[in-house]
Design a protein around this motif. Structure first.
Motif, short mmCIF file in Angstrom:
data_model
loop_
_atom_site.label_atom_id
_atom_site.label_comp_id
_atom_site.label_asym_id
_atom_site.label_seq_id
_atom_site.Cartn_x
_atom_site.Cartn_y
_atom_site.Cartn_z
N ILE A 5 1.04 -1.85 0.05
CA ILE A 5 -0.30 0.02 0.18
C ILE A 5 0.55 1.30 0.16
O ILE A 5 0.30 2.23 -0.38
CB ILE A 5 -1.12 0.17 1.54
N ASP A 8 3.27 0.39 -4.43
CA ASP A 8 2.14 0.11 -5.07
C ASP A 8 3.31 -1.21 -6.06
O ASP A 8 3.05 -1.45 -6.80
CB ASP A 8 1.84 1.17 -6.05
N ASN A 19 -5.98 -4.67 6.95
CA ASN A 19 -6.81 -5.24 5.02
C ASN A 19 -5.91 -4.55 4.27
O ASN A 19 -5.77 -4.93 3.14
CB ASN A 19 -7.72 -5.10 4.88
N GLY A 20 -4.43 -4.24 4.76
CA GLY A 20 -3.50 -3.68 4.33
C GLY A 20 -2.36 -4.64 4.14
O GLY A 20 -1.94 -5.13 5.03
N TYR A 43 3.90 8.61 4.52
CA TYR A 43 3.68 7.18 4.91
C TYR A 43 2.42 7.27 5.77
O TYR A 43 1.74 6.68 5.19
CB TYR A 43 4.78 7.41 5.53
N THR A 45 -0.38 9.54 4.98
CA THR A 45 -0.97 9.46 3.95
C THR A 45 -1.20 7.94 3.37
O THR A 45 -2.58 8.04 2.82
CB THR A 45 -0.74 10.49 2.35
N LYS A 46 -0.59 7.53 3.35
CA LYS A 46 -0.65 6.27 3.02
C LYS A 46 -1.16 4.92 3.59
O LYS A 46 -2.09 4.17 3.47
CB LYS A 46 1.35 5.63 2.36
N ARG A 48 -3.22 4.99 6.00
CA ARG A 48 -4.27 5.87 6.14
C ARG A 48 -5.48 5.14 5.04
O ARG A 48 -6.66 5.08 4.78
CB ARG A 48 -4.69 7.21 5.36
N ARG A 49 -4.68 4.66 4.17
CA ARG A 49 -5.47 3.85 2.95
C ARG A 49 -6.23 2.75 3.83
O ARG A 49 -6.73 1.99 3.20
CB ARG A 49 -4.88 3.14 1.90
N ILE A 50 -5.34 2.25 4.52
CA ILE A 50 -6.20 0.93 5.34
C ILE A 50 -7.07 1.20 6.10
O ILE A 50 -6.98 2.80 7.22
CB ILE A 50 -4.70 0.37 6.80
N HIS A 51 -8.36 0.45 5.72
CA HIS A 51 -9.37 0.93 7.20
C HIS A 51 -9.02 -0.92 7.69
O HIS A 51 -9.63 -1.89 7.66
CB HIS A 51 -10.34 1.08 6.12
#
Length: 52
Positions: A5, A8, A19-20, A43, A45-46, A48-51
């Motif tokens: 994540i 990429d 889930n990342g 880092y 920002t990246k 934060r893609r994990i929920h």
């Protein structure tokens, strides 16, 4: 292989966080980055893609 994540890229090893997936090289960079380093915000920002 899973897609990191942060960078990429498809990598074979790393850690799962909720889930990342974070590859080993990005994990090491994250751990070693000081809070005053400009990469720190990147880092965050990246990650934060994990929920949960």
């Amino acid at each position: 292989m899973k897609s990191c994540i942060v960078c990429d890229l498809e990598k074979p090893t790393g850690i799962m966080l909720y889930n990342g997936f974070i590859c080993e090289s990005c994990e090491k960079d994250i751990v070693c980055t000081e809070t005053n380093d400009p990469k720190y915000e990147f880092y965050l920002t990246k990650l934060r893609r994990i929920h949960a």
